[in-house]
Design a protein around this motif. Structure first.
Motif, PDB file in Angstrom:
ATOM      1  N   VAL A 153       0.866  -1.163   0.097  1.00 37.39           N
ATOM      2  CA  VAL A 153       0.147   0.075   0.022  1.00 37.39           C
ATOM      3  C   VAL A 153       0.886   1.225  -0.164  1.00 37.39           C
ATOM      4  CG1 VAL A 153      -1.435   1.222   1.535  1.00 37.39           C
ATOM      5  CG2 VAL A 153      -1.980  -0.935   1.096  1.00 37.39           C
ATOM      6  N   LEU A 154       2.027   1.271   0.803  1.00 38.50           N
ATOM      7  CA  LEU A 154       2.602   2.446   0.976  1.00 38.50           C
ATOM      8  C   LEU A 154       3.516   2.781  -0.572  1.00 38.50           C
ATOM      9  CD1 LEU A 154       4.151   2.134   4.427  1.00 38.50           C
ATOM     10  CD2 LEU A 154       2.491   3.744   3.602  1.00 38.50           C
ATOM     11  N   ILE A 155       3.940   1.609  -1.249  1.00 44.04           N
ATOM     12  CA  ILE A 155       4.582   1.802  -2.561  1.00 44.04           C
ATOM     13  C   ILE A 155       3.554   2.249  -3.436  1.00 44.04           C
ATOM     14  CG2 ILE A 155       5.588   0.642  -4.540  1.00 44.04           C
ATOM     15  CD1 ILE A 155       6.873  -1.285  -2.094  1.00 44.04           C
ATOM     16  N   GLU A 156       2.219   1.953  -3.319  1.00 43.38           N
ATOM     17  CA  GLU A 156       1.387   2.285  -4.267  1.00 43.38           C
ATOM     18  C   GLU A 156       1.042   3.775  -4.016  1.00 43.38           C
ATOM     19  OE1 GLU A 156      -1.666   2.995  -6.919  1.00 43.38           O
ATOM     20  OE2 GLU A 156      -0.419   0.965  -6.891  1.00 43.38           O
ATOM     21  N   ARG A 157       0.806   4.306  -2.622  1.00 46.74           N
ATOM     22  CA  ARG A 157       0.459   5.427  -2.470  1.00 46.74           C
ATOM     23  C   ARG A 157       1.690   6.576  -2.809  1.00 46.74           C
ATOM     24  NH1 ARG A 157      -1.063   5.442   3.983  1.00 46.74           N
ATOM     25  NH2 ARG A 157      -2.817   3.881   3.696  1.00 46.74           N
ATOM     26  N   ALA A 158       2.993   6.115  -3.098  1.00 42.76           N
ATOM     27  CA  ALA A 158       3.868   6.868  -3.525  1.00 42.76           C
ATOM     28  C   ALA A 158       3.771   7.315  -5.100  1.00 42.76           C
ATOM     29  CB  ALA A 158       5.358   6.088  -3.428  1.00 42.76           C
ATOM     30  N   SER A 159       2.817   6.757  -5.981  1.00 41.59           N
ATOM     31  CA  SER A 159       2.441   7.103  -7.119  1.00 41.59           C
ATOM     32  C   SER A 159       1.366   8.415  -7.177  1.00 41.59           C
ATOM     33  CB  SER A 159       2.083   6.105  -7.941  1.00 41.59           C
ATOM     34  OG  SER A 159       1.041   5.429  -7.468  1.00 41.59           O
ATOM     35  N   TYR A 160       0.865   8.687  -5.730  1.00 47.22           N
ATOM     36  CA  TYR A 160      -0.211   9.419  -5.912  1.00 47.22           C
ATOM     37  C   TYR A 160       0.310  10.733  -5.741  1.00 47.22           C
ATOM     38  CZ  TYR A 160      -3.147   5.328  -4.259  1.00 47.22           C
ATOM     39  OH  TYR A 160      -3.754   4.371  -4.206  1.00 47.22           O
ATOM     40  N   ASP A 161      -0.638  11.843  -6.102  1.00 46.83           N
ATOM     41  CA  ASP A 161      -0.068  13.319  -5.879  1.00 46.83           C
ATOM     42  C   ASP A 161      -0.056  13.488  -4.274  1.00 46.83           C
ATOM     43  OD1 ASP A 161      -2.707  14.637  -4.919  1.00 46.83           O
ATOM     44  OD2 ASP A 161      -3.496  13.470  -6.508  1.00 46.83           O
ATOM     45  N   GLU A 162       0.615  14.747  -4.390  1.00 46.65           N
ATOM     46  CA  GLU A 162       0.781  15.150  -2.667  1.00 46.65           C
ATOM     47  C   GLU A 162      -0.345  15.260  -1.736  1.00 46.65           C
ATOM     48  OE1 GLU A 162       2.919  19.050  -0.692  1.00 46.65           O
ATOM     49  OE2 GLU A 162       3.742  18.361  -2.345  1.00 46.65           O
ATOM     50  N   ARG A 163      -1.540  15.849  -2.375  1.00 45.51           N
ATOM     51  CA  ARG A 163      -2.646  16.387  -1.557  1.00 45.51           C
ATOM     52  C   ARG A 163      -3.145  14.652  -1.407  1.00 45.51           C
ATOM     53  NH1 ARG A 163      -3.295  20.024   1.725  1.00 45.51           N
ATOM     54  NH2 ARG A 163      -5.266  20.373   1.051  1.00 45.51           N
ATOM     55  N   SER A 164      -3.244  13.683  -2.284  1.00 48.56           N
ATOM     56  CA  SER A 164      -3.707  12.293  -1.946  1.00 48.56           C
ATOM     57  C   SER A 164      -2.929  11.667  -1.026  1.00 48.56           C
ATOM     58  CB  SER A 164      -3.766  11.747  -3.466  1.00 48.56           C
ATOM     59  OG  SER A 164      -4.793  12.311  -4.271  1.00 48.56           O
ATOM     60  N   GLN A 165      -1.616  11.929  -1.173  1.00 47.44           N
ATOM     61  CA  GLN A 165      -0.864  11.114  -0.072  1.00 47.44           C
ATOM     62  C   GLN A 165      -1.328  11.826   1.449  1.00 47.44           C
ATOM     63  OE1 GLN A 165       3.355  11.042  -0.805  1.00 47.44           O
ATOM     64  NE2 GLN A 165       3.005  10.649  -2.962  1.00 47.44           N
ATOM     65  N   GLU A 166      -1.253  12.962   1.440  1.00 42.56           N
ATOM     66  CA  GLU A 166      -1.649  13.617   2.743  1.00 42.56           C
ATOM     67  C   GLU A 166      -3.027  13.209   3.145  1.00 42.56           C
ATOM     68  OE1 GLU A 166      -2.600  18.218   4.581  1.00 42.56           O
ATOM     69  OE2 GLU A 166      -2.364  18.104   2.464  1.00 42.56           O
ATOM     70  N   PHE A 167      -4.004  13.014   2.441  1.00 38.89           N
ATOM     71  CA  PHE A 167      -5.419  12.444   2.711  1.00 38.89           C
ATOM     72  C   PHE A 167      -5.199  11.090   3.300  1.00 38.89           C
ATOM     73  CE2 PHE A 167      -9.095   9.770   1.970  1.00 38.89           C
ATOM     74  CZ  PHE A 167     -10.067  10.593   2.484  1.00 38.89           C
ATOM     75  N   PHE A 168      -4.387  10.240   2.639  1.00 37.22           N
ATOM     76  CA  PHE A 168      -4.340   8.843   3.282  1.00 37.22           C
ATOM     77  C   PHE A 168      -3.317   8.954   4.718  1.00 37.22           C
ATOM     78  CE2 PHE A 168      -5.547   7.633  -1.244  1.00 37.22           C
ATOM     79  CZ  PHE A 168      -6.791   6.919  -0.705  1.00 37.22           C
ATOM     80  N   ALA A 169      -2.512   9.655   4.742  1.00 39.46           N
ATOM     81  CA  ALA A 169      -1.857  10.033   6.049  1.00 39.46           C
ATOM     82  C   ALA A 169      -2.710  10.160   6.963  1.00 39.46           C
ATOM     83  CB  ALA A 169      -0.638  10.710   5.804  1.00 39.46           C
ATOM     84  N   LEU A 170      -3.527  11.294   6.898  1.00 45.92           N
ATOM     85  CA  LEU A 170      -4.587  11.809   7.838  1.00 45.92           C
ATOM     86  C   LEU A 170      -5.427  10.764   8.101  1.00 45.92           C
ATOM     87  CD1 LEU A 170      -5.023  15.576   6.347  1.00 45.92           C
ATOM     88  CD2 LEU A 170      -3.801  14.887   8.651  1.00 45.92           C
ATOM     89  N   ALA A 171      -6.055  10.098   7.079  1.00 47.63           N
ATOM     90  CA  ALA A 171      -6.961   8.950   7.374  1.00 47.63           C
ATOM     91  C   ALA A 171      -6.244   7.778   8.425  1.00 47.63           C
ATOM     92  CB  ALA A 171      -7.589   8.275   6.050  1.00 47.63           C
ATOM     93  N   SER A 172      -4.991   7.516   7.878  1.00 43.15           N
ATOM     94  CA  SER A 172      -4.482   6.564   8.723  1.00 43.15           C
ATOM     95  C   SER A 172      -4.491   6.917  10.192  1.00 43.15           C
ATOM     96  CB  SER A 172      -3.079   6.284   8.268  1.00 43.15           C
ATOM     97  OG  SER A 172      -2.404   5.297   9.318  1.00 43.15           O
ATOM     98  N   LYS A 173      -3.988   8.190  10.453  1.00 43.79           N
ATOM     99  CA  LYS A 173      -4.116   8.718  12.028  1.00 43.79           C
ATOM    100  C   LYS A 173      -5.369   8.596  12.447  1.00 43.79           C
ATOM    101  CE  LYS A 173      -0.065  11.856  10.920  1.00 43.79           C
ATOM    102  NZ  LYS A 173       0.203  13.238  10.846  1.00 43.79           N
ATOM    103  N   LYS A 174      -6.365   8.999  11.951  1.00 40.94           N
ATOM    104  CA  LYS A 174      -7.717   8.791  12.308  1.00 40.94           C
ATOM    105  C   LYS A 174      -8.089   7.383  12.721  1.00 40.94           C
ATOM    106  CE  LYS A 174     -12.335  10.295  11.037  1.00 40.94           C
ATOM    107  NZ  LYS A 174     -13.312   9.141  10.804  1.00 40.94           N
ATOM    108  N   ALA A 175      -7.732   6.487  11.783  1.00 37.12           N
ATOM    109  CA  ALA A 175      -8.000   5.225  12.017  1.00 37.12           C
ATOM    110  C   ALA A 175      -7.423   4.626  13.282  1.00 37.12           C
ATOM    111  CB  ALA A 175      -7.963   4.198  10.850  1.00 37.12           C
TER     112      ALA A 175
END
Length: 181
Positions: free
Chosen positions: A115-137
Motif C-alpha cells: 500500500v505504501l509503495i502504491e501511495r507513492a505514485s499518488y499526488d501530494e494531496r492524495s498522499q496527505e489524505f491517506f496519511a490523515l486517514a491513517s492517523k484517524k483510524a
C-alpha cells in the motif's frame, strides 16, 4: 519511487529478532535494509529507500526522531510507524504515512508495504489524505476520539477530501469536454 520488484524497505527496530523476522517476511519481494537503532537507520537511509518501517520506542534516538530526521533530509520515502506504542493524539503532528501497532503478521506487513509503495505514485494531496486517514483510524482503534486534536484531524481530512473532490470534478469536466474543443 521504485516499482515493487526493486523497491527498497528500511526496517528499523531495536529488537534484532523482530528485524530478522520482518526481513524474512519481506526479503523475497523487496530489497531490505535493516537497522537496530536510530543512528544506524539514518546512516543507511538515502534516496534508494522507498519505504521505512520505524519502531517508535528505541533507546537512544527513538523512531519519532528518526522520522523527523528523514523528513528534514528530504528523503522521499513513505514511512510507517510499526510499534508496540498505542497511539494517542500526539501522533497527529507526526509526519508519517501509516501507523500500525505490533504485532503484525506476514500478510499484514506485506500488505502495508504494498500500500505504501502504491501511495507513492499518488499526488501530494492524495498522499496527505491517506496519511490523515491513517492517523484517524489509529486513534479510533485506540479509543482516542474525544479530544480537540481528533476533531481538528477530522476537519483537516474533510478539507483535503473536499479539495480532492473539487480537483476530480474539474478533471472530469475537462475530460468530458476534451473532444469538443
Amino acid at each position: 519511487m521504485s516499482d515493487d520488484a526493486s523497491a527498497t524497505v528500511l526496517l528499523v527496530d531495536d529488537e534484532a529478532a523482530l528485524v530478522s523476522l520482518y526481513e524474512a517476511y519481506l526479503g523475497d519481494r523487496y530489497e531490505v535494509e535493516t537497522a537496530t537503532d536510530g543512528e544506524e537507520a539514518l546512516s543507511v537511509a538515502d534516496d534508494s529507500v522507498d519505504v521505512a518501517l520505524l519502531d517508535r520506542r528505541m533507546p537512544g534516538m527513538n523512531g519519532e526522531e528518526v522520522l523527523r530526521e528523514l523528513r528534514a533530509a528530504e528523503i522521499d520515502c513513505r514511512v510507517a510507524m510499526l510499534t508496540a506504542v498505542e497511539p494517542t493524539v500526539d501522533i497527529v503532528d507526526m509526519p508519517f504515512d501509516d501507523y500500525r501497532v505490533k504485532p503484525v503478521d506476514e500478510s499484514e506487513l506485506i500488505g502495508l508495504v504494498d500500500v505504501l509503495i502504491e501511495r507513492a505514485s499518488y499526488d501530494e494531496r492524495s498522499q496527505e489524505f491517506f496519511a490523515l486517514a491513517s492517523k484517524k483510524a489509529a486513534l479510533e482503534i485506540a479509543g482516542e476520539t474525544s479530544t480537540d486534536a481528533y476533531a481538528t484531524l477530522c476537519d483537516d481530512i474533510e478539507a483535503v477530501r473536499s479539495e480532492l473532490d473539487d480537483h476530480l470534478d474539474a478533471v472530469g469536466a475537462e475530460a468530458a469536454f476534451s473532444d469538443v474543443a
